[in-house]
Design an enzyme around this catalytic site. Structure first.
Site, PDB file in Angstrom:
ATOM      1  N   CYS A 161       0.810  -1.218   0.000  1.00 35.99           N
ATOM      2  CA  CYS A 161       0.000   0.000   0.000  1.00 35.99           C
ATOM      3  C   CYS A 161       0.845   1.271   0.000  1.00 35.99           C
ATOM      4  CB  CYS A 161      -0.956  -0.008   1.192  1.00 35.99           C
ATOM      5  SG  CYS A 161      -2.318  -1.172   0.992  1.00 35.99           S
ATOM      6  N   SER A 217      -5.672 -10.250 -16.970  1.00 34.41           N
ATOM      7  CA  SER A 217      -4.214 -10.214 -16.861  1.00 34.41           C
ATOM      8  C   SER A 217      -3.608  -9.432 -18.013  1.00 34.41           C
ATOM      9  CB  SER A 217      -3.648 -11.638 -16.857  1.00 34.41           C
ATOM     10  OG  SER A 217      -3.970 -12.305 -18.073  1.00 34.41           O
TER      11      SER A 217
END
Length: 354
Positions: free
Chosen positions: A23, A147
């Site tokens: 994060c 993807s």
């Protein structure tokens, strides 16, 4: 333990392929706020219970009087070198947004970006398996995904959950007099910085993995408690950043007792030794004007309070009479470090740390 002593099939360290990790990759809060200001106003939708107005953890859309859909997406670059652990951390972090709204996850879709010609396919498969293992532990399937071939490795989930419309826990509904409870210890960013420089020992690594792969399941149960008014999870903007979101959403001030904060393993010692992330400074630059730090706090406190948490704990704002029930909910679900860390009060949105 440095990363070379963890099990990995990669010829190169995953963290070497990314400019940031976990994060801590988030766009700085000040920059993000400026970007969002330029977005076109969204038309009103009567069944959209939670949108982007208060930077909440997930969107919530009412289906009927008994059900609302909770939807979120979260992905990032590697915070550790072990591919299986990376997959587990990323998936746990993504599902946390469902729990933070008081919801229960239903299924997930994988978000995958990998440097196909750089990483062995077995390594990529282990990342996906780590995410699938966490979802299986949460009782949900990874039902598909998308993807791409990317320069840096990226993995995460789009997660869908369900919640009763009257039990949604927003980050903007705290009340004056509420007590603040934090579910997980802090210091993930510090430990990840030490890991990247080969200075994190085996105990520190184990503590970081335990915290970042522990599903925030108590969120679903906390939504059943009438005294719980607001909730969020502490991630990339650090404790102060996400607490300020509670303050701004509710139009309240907050006080934090620094001595009551729980810390991961050797996070305090490592921070003192200089292992802090660049994201800490960016976080402070974005919101430090709305924070008062007591002069009695140690100099490192600013970096620790803004430390980006990957897959961090739930931050709960609840009535004083409900504190024991909240702590019991955490502890019966394996969150023994949960602690009362402060309180909300009337006042201009602001956080004071004493």
């Amino acid at each position: 333990m440095n990363s070379s002593s963890t099990a990995t099939t990669a010829a190169v360290r995953l963290t070497e392929l990314s400019h940031g990790g976990g994060c801590g990759c988030k766009i700085a809060p000040g920059v993000l706020a400026e970007l969002l200001k330029r977005a076109a106003p969204m038309p009103a939708f009567s069944n959209l219970l939670v949108g982007s107005e208060t930077a909440d953890d997930a969107a919530v859309y009412r289906l009927n009087d008994e059900q609302a859909i909770v939807a979120t997406t979260d992905f990032f670059m590697p915070i550790v070198d072990d591919p299986y652990d990376f997959g587990r951390i990323a998936a746990t972090n993504a599902l946390s947004d469902i729990y933070a709204m008081g919801g229960k996850p239903l299924f997930a879709l994988a978000i995958v970006g990998m440097p196909i010609n750089v990483l062995p396919h077995e390594t990529i498969a282990r990342i996906l398996q780590g995410g699938e293992a966490v979802c299986a532990a949460a009782g949900i399937p990874v039902a598909g995904g998308h993807s791409i071939d990317s320069v840096e490795p990226i993995y995460g989930l789009a997660a869908i959950g369900v919640v009763h419309p009257e039990r949604v826990l927003r980050n903007a509904s705290a009340r004056a007099g509420d007590v603040l409870v934090l579910g997980k210890p802090l210091g993930v960013g510090v430990l990840s910085a030490a890991l990247k420089k080969g200075r994190l020992d085996a105990g520190g690594y184990a503590a970081m993995i335990d915290a970042t792969t522990r599903l925030n399941r108590p969120g679903s149960a906390l939504a059943e408690l009438s005294g719980v008014h607001a909730m969020t999870d502490v991630t990339g903007f650090g404790l102060l950043g996400h607490l300020l979101e509670l303050c701004r959403g509710a139009g309240l001030a907050a006080r934090v007792d620094y001595s009551a904060l729980p810390w991961l393993g050797s996070a305090l010692e490592l921070a003192q030794a200089g292992f802090v992330t660049g994201a800490s400074g960016r976080n402070w630059a974005a919101y430090g004007a709305d924070v008062t730090l007591s002069p009695q706090l140690p100099p490192i406190a600013q970096a620790l309070l803004t430390d980006p948490q990957t897959s961090g704990g739930l931050l709960v704002s609840c009535a004083p009479a409900c504190v024991d029930a909240v702590l019991e909910c955490f502890r019966t679900n394996g969150f023994g470090e949960a602690a009362v860390i402060g309180a909300m009060s009337e006042g201009t949105p602001h956080v004071a740390v004493v």
